[in-house]
Enzyme design. Sequence first.
Site, PDB file in Angstrom:
ATOM      1  N   ARG A   1      12.982 -11.286   3.741  1.00 16.58           N
ATOM      2  CA  ARG A   1      13.593  -9.940   4.087  1.00 16.58           C
ATOM      3  C   ARG A   1      14.204 -10.217   5.474  1.00 16.58           C
ATOM      4  O   ARG A   1      15.273  -9.685   5.551  1.00 16.58           O
ATOM      5  CB  ARG A   1      12.507  -9.065   4.437  1.00 16.58           C
ATOM      6  CG  ARG A   1      12.759  -7.538   3.886  1.00 16.58           C
ATOM      7  CD  ARG A   1      11.589  -6.652   3.683  1.00 16.58           C
ATOM      8  NE  ARG A   1      10.767  -6.594   4.901  1.00 16.58           N
ATOM      9  CZ  ARG A   1       9.391  -6.415   4.779  1.00 16.58           C
ATOM     10  NH1 ARG A   1       8.734  -6.487   3.638  1.00 16.58           N
ATOM     11  NH2 ARG A   1       8.452  -6.279   5.771  1.00 16.58           N
TER      12      ARG A   1
ATOM     13  N   LYS B   1       0.943  -1.258   0.063  1.00 10.13           N
ATOM     14  CA  LYS B   1       0.096  -0.025  -0.203  1.00 10.13           C
ATOM     15  C   LYS B   1       0.649   1.283   0.138  1.00 10.13           C
ATOM     16  O   LYS B   1       0.579   2.327  -0.799  1.00 10.13           O
ATOM     17  CB  LYS B   1      -0.980   0.325   1.227  1.00 10.13           C
ATOM     18  CG  LYS B   1      -1.835  -1.115   1.055  1.00 10.13           C
ATOM     19  CD  LYS B   1      -2.803  -0.895   2.517  1.00 10.13           C
ATOM     20  CE  LYS B   1      -2.458  -1.062   3.854  1.00 10.13           C
ATOM     21  NZ  LYS B   1      -1.743  -2.087   4.220  1.00 10.13           N
TER      22      LYS B   1
END
Length: 189
Positions: free
Chosen positions: A127, A13
């Site tokens: 990550r 987003k």
Amino acid sequence: MNLILLGPPGAGKGTQAERLVSGRGLVQLSTGDMLRAAVAAGTEVGKKAKKLMDAGQLVPDEIVIGIISDRLEEPDCKSGVIFDGFPRNLAQAEALDALLGEKGLSLDAVVEIRVDDEVLISRIEKRAAESDDERSDDNADVLRDRLKVYHEQTAPLLPYYEGQNKLKVVDGMLTIDEVSEEIEKVLNG
Ligand code: AMP
């Protein structure tokens, strides 16, 4: 144009909001960023929010509604805003409808960036393996809690906005550029 970007944590987003800011001159209103700024500044709101944020839980509605209400008063919002991470539950959505109504504004579209939970969990694990610089609410365990909160509290906004004929869905599992293109398509179409 006033937009909401909806989607689970890690769906992109923020990245897509930044592109809409540069592409369409909109202002990004991220309650997560505003709360992190309050935490960093050590304000009363920040102190209250930090524990909840670290646990992946929502901070109280009156705090985020107050932050958004104040921010919407600033003149730059006249060019149009992207709500990123707000609203997160039905009470916030209803408060936003009321706020916009009072200010003579309206929502043009709600864009859902749809991504499967498993994809989000594997992205965050990847990550974490690549970096030792973690945000305190940015690890696989907290993500699972945040996804639970998303499904229980935020997902009911999808039928809510569908009922207002504002919901547009894009596939958030495409590349970042492809997601941006899909968003442009649904906004123009
Ligand atoms: P975000 O950066 O949008 O993922 O938000 C990070 C954290 O801030 C969330 O996990 C919540 O603890 C808090 N937060 C952000 N926006 C809201 C909101 N609209 N309502 C309640 N809590 C929020």
